[in-house]
Design a protein around this motif. Structure first.
Motif, PDB file in Angstrom:
ATOM      1  N   MET A   4      -7.139   3.918  -6.319  1.00  0.00           N
ATOM      2  CA  MET A   4      -7.593   2.651  -5.779  1.00  0.00           C
ATOM      3  C   MET A   4      -6.481   1.631  -5.994  1.00  0.00           C
ATOM      4  O   MET A   4      -5.915   1.547  -7.093  1.00  0.00           O
ATOM      5  CB  MET A   4      -8.877   2.199  -6.490  1.00  0.00           C
ATOM      6  N   ASN A   5      -6.147   0.902  -4.964  1.00  0.00           N
ATOM      7  CA  ASN A   5      -5.106  -0.104  -5.051  1.00  0.00           C
ATOM      8  C   ASN A   5      -5.676  -1.378  -5.646  1.00  0.00           C
ATOM      9  O   ASN A   5      -6.679  -1.897  -5.170  1.00  0.00           O
ATOM     10  CB  ASN A   5      -4.532  -0.369  -3.653  1.00  0.00           C
ATOM     11  N   GLN A  45      -1.561  -6.592  -7.093  1.00  0.00           N
ATOM     12  CA  GLN A  45      -0.336  -6.679  -7.879  1.00  0.00           C
ATOM     13  C   GLN A  45      -0.411  -5.886  -9.174  1.00  0.00           C
ATOM     14  O   GLN A  45       0.608  -5.612  -9.791  1.00  0.00           O
ATOM     15  CB  GLN A  45      -0.017  -8.141  -8.197  1.00  0.00           C
ATOM     16  N   ASP A  46      -1.608  -5.529  -9.598  1.00  0.00           N
ATOM     17  CA  ASP A  46      -1.775  -4.777 -10.838  1.00  0.00           C
ATOM     18  C   ASP A  46      -1.434  -3.295 -10.679  1.00  0.00           C
ATOM     19  O   ASP A  46      -1.409  -2.565 -11.652  1.00  0.00           O
ATOM     20  CB  ASP A  46      -3.209  -4.905 -11.364  1.00  0.00           C
ATOM     21  N   GLY A  47      -1.187  -2.839  -9.463  1.00  0.00           N
ATOM     22  CA  GLY A  47      -0.844  -1.446  -9.230  1.00  0.00           C
ATOM     23  C   GLY A  47      -2.043  -0.614  -8.832  1.00  0.00           C
ATOM     24  O   GLY A  47      -3.039  -1.131  -8.336  1.00  0.00           O
ATOM     25  N   CYS A  71      -8.266   8.044 -10.889  1.00  0.00           N
ATOM     26  CA  CYS A  71      -9.458   8.652 -11.470  1.00  0.00           C
ATOM     27  C   CYS A  71      -9.330  10.164 -11.303  1.00  0.00           C
ATOM     28  O   CYS A  71      -9.306  10.672 -10.182  1.00  0.00           O
ATOM     29  CB  CYS A  71     -10.706   8.142 -10.768  1.00  0.00           C
ATOM     30  N   PHE A  72      -9.202  10.865 -12.413  1.00  0.00           N
ATOM     31  CA  PHE A  72      -9.100  12.319 -12.413  1.00  0.00           C
ATOM     32  C   PHE A  72     -10.453  12.874 -12.824  1.00  0.00           C
ATOM     33  O   PHE A  72     -10.971  12.514 -13.883  1.00  0.00           O
ATOM     34  CB  PHE A  72      -8.022  12.787 -13.397  1.00  0.00           C
ATOM     35  N   GLU A 124      -9.113   8.634 -16.846  1.00  0.00           N
ATOM     36  CA  GLU A 124      -8.093   7.832 -16.173  1.00  0.00           C
ATOM     37  C   GLU A 124      -6.717   8.490 -16.207  1.00  0.00           C
ATOM     38  O   GLU A 124      -5.836   8.120 -15.431  1.00  0.00           O
ATOM     39  CB  GLU A 124      -8.005   6.447 -16.800  1.00  0.00           C
ATOM     40  N   HIS A 125      -6.522   9.445 -17.111  1.00  0.00           N
ATOM     41  CA  HIS A 125      -5.224  10.104 -17.247  1.00  0.00           C
ATOM     42  C   HIS A 125      -5.415  11.618 -17.171  1.00  0.00           C
ATOM     43  O   HIS A 125      -6.360  12.164 -17.756  1.00  0.00           O
ATOM     44  CB  HIS A 125      -4.558   9.730 -18.575  1.00  0.00           C
TER      45      HIS A 125
END
Length: 60
Positions: free
Chosen positions: A41-42, A45-47, A51-52, A10-11
Motif C-alpha cells: 500500500m502506498n 511520502q512515507d513510502g 503485508c506478508f 509486516e516483514h
C-alpha cells in the motif's frame, strides 16, 4: 480434520520465523500446504507498507 493457521506480518523474516515455529508444533505427516501472499500500500511520502501473509494447511 483439515485445519488452517493464518499468519500476517509486516516483514518477511518475521513471517518466516512464525511459520517455522508453528511447523515445529505439528507432525510432518500432517502438513498439507502453504499459501503465501504479499500486499503493498502506498503511503504517500512515507513510502510503502508491506503485508506478508500465509495460510498453513494441515491435518489435526
Amino acid at each position: 480434520m483439515v485445519q488452517v493457521k493464518l499468519f500476517d506480518c509486516e516483514h518477511e523474516k518475521d513471517l518466516e520465523s512464525e511459520i517455522n515455529s508453528f511447523l515445529w508444533t505439528i507432525d510432518e505427516d500432517n502438513f498439507v500446504d502453504i499459501k503465501f501472499n504479499v500486499a503493498t500500500m502506498n503511503e504517500g511520502q512515507d513510502g510503502q507498507i508491506y503485508c506478508f501473509s500465509a495460510m498453513v494447511i494441515y491435518n489435526k
